[in-house]
Design a protein around this motif. Sequence first.
Motif, PDB file in Angstrom:
ATOM      1  N   TYR A  16       2.483  28.783  -9.441  1.00 51.39           N
ATOM      2  CA  TYR A  16       1.916  27.982  -8.352  1.00 51.39           C
ATOM      3  C   TYR A  16       0.666  27.264  -8.847  1.00 51.39           C
ATOM      4  CZ  TYR A  16       4.912  31.101  -5.687  1.00 51.39           C
ATOM      5  OH  TYR A  16       5.988  31.811  -5.233  1.00 51.39           O
ATOM      6  N   TRP A  17       0.460  26.049  -8.321  1.00 53.88           N
ATOM      7  CA  TRP A  17      -0.650  25.211  -8.759  1.00 53.88           C
ATOM      8  C   TRP A  17      -1.402  24.615  -7.583  1.00 53.88           C
ATOM      9  CZ3 TRP A  17      -2.101  24.607 -13.803  1.00 53.88           C
ATOM     10  CH2 TRP A  17      -1.237  25.147 -14.763  1.00 53.88           C
ATOM     11  N   GLY A  18      -2.713  24.482  -7.759  1.00 56.44           N
ATOM     12  CA  GLY A  18      -3.516  23.719  -6.828  1.00 56.44           C
ATOM     13  C   GLY A  18      -3.461  22.242  -7.173  1.00 56.44           C
ATOM     14  N   GLN A  19      -4.140  21.419  -6.407  1.00 55.50           N
ATOM     15  CA  GLN A  19      -4.024  19.976  -6.539  1.00 55.50           C
ATOM     16  C   GLN A  19      -4.959  19.365  -7.583  1.00 55.50           C
ATOM     17  OE1 GLN A  19      -5.993  21.431  -4.553  1.00 55.50           O
ATOM     18  NE2 GLN A  19      -7.774  20.149  -4.179  1.00 55.50           N
ATOM     19  N   GLY A  20      -5.897  20.120  -8.094  1.00 53.21           N
ATOM     20  CA  GLY A  20      -6.798  19.591  -9.111  1.00 53.21           C
ATOM     21  C   GLY A  20      -8.082  19.058  -8.526  1.00 53.21           C
ATOM     22  N   THR A  21      -9.157  19.210  -9.292  1.00 56.12           N
ATOM     23  CA  THR A  21     -10.453  18.683  -8.897  1.00 56.12           C
ATOM     24  C   THR A  21     -11.113  18.069 -10.133  1.00 56.12           C
ATOM     25  OG1 THR A  21     -12.559  19.223  -7.801  1.00 56.12           O
ATOM     26  CG2 THR A  21     -11.614  20.940  -9.204  1.00 56.12           C
ATOM     27  N   GLN A  22     -11.671  16.877  -9.970  1.00 55.41           N
ATOM     28  CA  GLN A  22     -12.209  16.132 -11.099  1.00 55.41           C
ATOM     29  C   GLN A  22     -13.601  16.635 -11.470  1.00 55.41           C
ATOM     30  OE1 GLN A  22     -10.864  13.324 -12.952  1.00 55.41           O
ATOM     31  NE2 GLN A  22     -12.648  13.786 -14.243  1.00 55.41           N
ATOM     32  N   VAL A  23     -13.786  16.883 -12.751  1.00 55.57           N
ATOM     33  CA  VAL A  23     -15.105  17.214 -13.299  1.00 55.57           C
ATOM     34  C   VAL A  23     -15.457  16.136 -14.319  1.00 55.57           C
ATOM     35  CG1 VAL A  23     -16.422  18.835 -14.708  1.00 55.57           C
ATOM     36  CG2 VAL A  23     -14.877  19.684 -12.928  1.00 55.57           C
ATOM     37  N   THR A  24     -16.599  15.510 -14.128  1.00 54.98           N
ATOM     38  CA  THR A  24     -17.056  14.480 -15.047  1.00 54.98           C
ATOM     39  C   THR A  24     -18.446  14.852 -15.542  1.00 54.98           C
ATOM     40  OG1 THR A  24     -15.803  12.790 -13.865  1.00 54.98           O
ATOM     41  CG2 THR A  24     -17.531  12.024 -15.359  1.00 54.98           C
ATOM     42  N   VAL A  25     -18.592  14.928 -16.862  1.00 52.69           N
ATOM     43  CA  VAL A  25     -19.865  15.287 -17.470  1.00 52.69           C
ATOM     44  C   VAL A  25     -20.384  14.066 -18.227  1.00 52.69           C
ATOM     45  CG1 VAL A  25     -21.086  16.896 -18.963  1.00 52.69           C
ATOM     46  CG2 VAL A  25     -19.051  17.652 -17.707  1.00 52.69           C
ATOM     47  N   SER A  26     -21.526  13.571 -17.814  1.00 50.94           N
ATOM     48  CA  SER A  26     -22.094  12.394 -18.461  1.00 50.94           C
ATOM     49  C   SER A  26     -23.044  12.805 -19.583  1.00 50.94           C
ATOM     50  CB  SER A  26     -22.840  11.554 -17.437  1.00 50.94           C
ATOM     51  OG  SER A  26     -23.926  12.280 -16.894  1.00 50.94           O
ATOM     52  N   SER A  27     -23.106  11.963 -20.595  1.00 53.91           N
ATOM     53  CA  SER A  27     -23.969  12.272 -21.755  1.00 53.91           C
ATOM     54  C   SER A  27     -25.380  11.733 -21.565  1.00 53.91           C
ATOM     55  CB  SER A  27     -23.354  11.688 -23.025  1.00 53.91           C
ATOM     56  OG  SER A  27     -23.160  10.306 -22.868  1.00 53.91           O
TER      57      SER A  27
ATOM     58  N   GLU B 202     -17.175  16.568 -23.328  1.00 52.49           N
ATOM     59  CA  GLU B 202     -15.772  16.885 -23.628  1.00 52.49           C
ATOM     60  C   GLU B 202     -15.148  17.842 -22.619  1.00 52.49           C
ATOM     61  OE1 GLU B 202     -18.391  17.079 -25.731  1.00 52.49           O
ATOM     62  OE2 GLU B 202     -18.204  18.825 -27.082  1.00 52.49           O
ATOM     63  N   ASP B 203     -15.940  18.372 -21.701  1.00 57.19           N
ATOM     64  CA  ASP B 203     -15.396  19.179 -20.611  1.00 57.19           C
ATOM     65  C   ASP B 203     -14.856  18.306 -19.473  1.00 57.19           C
ATOM     66  OD1 ASP B 203     -18.129  21.433 -21.121  1.00 57.19           O
ATOM     67  OD2 ASP B 203     -16.046  21.729 -21.749  1.00 57.19           O
ATOM     68  N   THR B 204     -15.072  17.006 -19.551  1.00 54.71           N
ATOM     69  CA  THR B 204     -14.585  16.100 -18.531  1.00 54.71           C
ATOM     70  C   THR B 204     -13.064  16.155 -18.447  1.00 54.71           C
ATOM     71  OG1 THR B 204     -16.465  14.591 -18.749  1.00 54.71           O
ATOM     72  CG2 THR B 204     -14.418  13.665 -17.855  1.00 54.71           C
ATOM     73  N   ALA B 205     -12.554  16.408 -17.245  1.00 59.03           N
ATOM     74  CA  ALA B 205     -11.112  16.546 -17.045  1.00 59.03           C
ATOM     75  C   ALA B 205     -10.849  16.803 -15.564  1.00 59.03           C
ATOM     76  CB  ALA B 205     -10.559  17.708 -17.872  1.00 59.03           C
ATOM     77  N   VAL B 206      -9.579  16.784 -15.213  1.00 58.14           N
ATOM     78  CA  VAL B 206      -9.154  17.316 -13.918  1.00 58.14           C
ATOM     79  C   VAL B 206      -8.858  18.796 -14.130  1.00 58.14           C
ATOM     80  CG1 VAL B 206      -7.460  17.218 -12.069  1.00 58.14           C
ATOM     81  CG2 VAL B 206      -8.214  15.104 -13.186  1.00 58.14           C
ATOM     82  N   TYR B 207      -9.461  19.624 -13.312  1.00 57.77           N
ATOM     83  CA  TYR B 207      -9.303  21.071 -13.428  1.00 57.77           C
ATOM     84  C   TYR B 207      -8.336  21.570 -12.352  1.00 57.77           C
ATOM     85  CZ  TYR B 207     -13.002  21.454 -16.871  1.00 57.77           C
ATOM     86  OH  TYR B 207     -13.730  21.355 -18.027  1.00 57.77           O
TER      87      TYR B 207
ATOM     88  N   ALA C  46      -8.042  23.781  -4.764  1.00 58.42           N
ATOM     89  CA  ALA C  46      -9.188  23.777  -5.669  1.00 58.42           C
ATOM     90  C   ALA C  46     -10.226  22.769  -5.200  1.00 58.42           C
ATOM     91  CB  ALA C  46      -8.736  23.435  -7.080  1.00 58.42           C
ATOM     92  N   TYR C  47     -11.485  23.113  -5.369  1.00 59.71           N
ATOM     93  CA  TYR C  47     -12.557  22.201  -4.989  1.00 59.71           C
ATOM     94  C   TYR C  47     -13.826  22.560  -5.757  1.00 59.71           C
ATOM     95  CZ  TYR C  47     -13.691  26.089  -1.830  1.00 59.71           C
ATOM     96  OH  TYR C  47     -13.980  27.322  -1.311  1.00 59.71           O
ATOM     97  N   GLY C  48     -14.823  21.694  -5.665  1.00 59.84           N
ATOM     98  CA  GLY C  48     -16.099  21.957  -6.310  1.00 59.84           C
ATOM     99  C   GLY C  48     -16.397  21.059  -7.490  1.00 59.84           C
ATOM    100  N   GLY C  49     -15.474  20.190  -7.858  1.00 55.41           N
ATOM    101  CA  GLY C  49     -15.725  19.274  -8.959  1.00 55.41           C
ATOM    102  C   GLY C  49     -16.756  18.229  -8.589  1.00 55.41           C
ATOM    103  N   GLY C  50     -17.141  17.453  -9.583  1.00 67.01           N
ATOM    104  CA  GLY C  50     -18.120  16.411  -9.340  1.00 67.01           C
ATOM    105  C   GLY C  50     -18.636  15.822 -10.630  1.00 67.01           C
TER     106      GLY C  50
END
Length: 123
Positions: A112-123, A88-93, A5-9
């Motif tokens: 099966y699972w991917g390794q996770g990608t961090q998504v952080t949403v600032s207010s 509130e969508d901030t999480a590891v996906y 998984a990728y594309g978080g930020g």
Amino acid sequence: VQLQAYGGGLVQAGGSLRLSCAASGRTFSSYAMGWFRQTPGKERMFVAAIDRGGGSTYYADSVKGRFTISRDSAKNTVYLQMNSLKPEDTAVYYCAADVVPMGGSDFREYDYWGQGTQVTVSS
């Protein structure tokens, strides 16, 4: 199958991100796919699922109308387009694969699972 998984930020509230999950192997079309998210100290929560053929989708109420799951069998990739993001969508996906026609909302069902990608949403 192996999942990456990728594309978080980091994104401001109201913004958009697209997550991707690339699957290895030639059996991608055998798996229903799902996206989950997790915050510290909490259980992994269902976000969205898509069936093997890409014709049926299923969303958590909290993301319905804002997120879209899709898959591209030619690229062995599943996507999660996330619009109108909220803090509130901030999480590891995480992306996951299940050897069934259509995935469910219980993370225990997935094989099966991917390794996770961090998504952080600032207010």
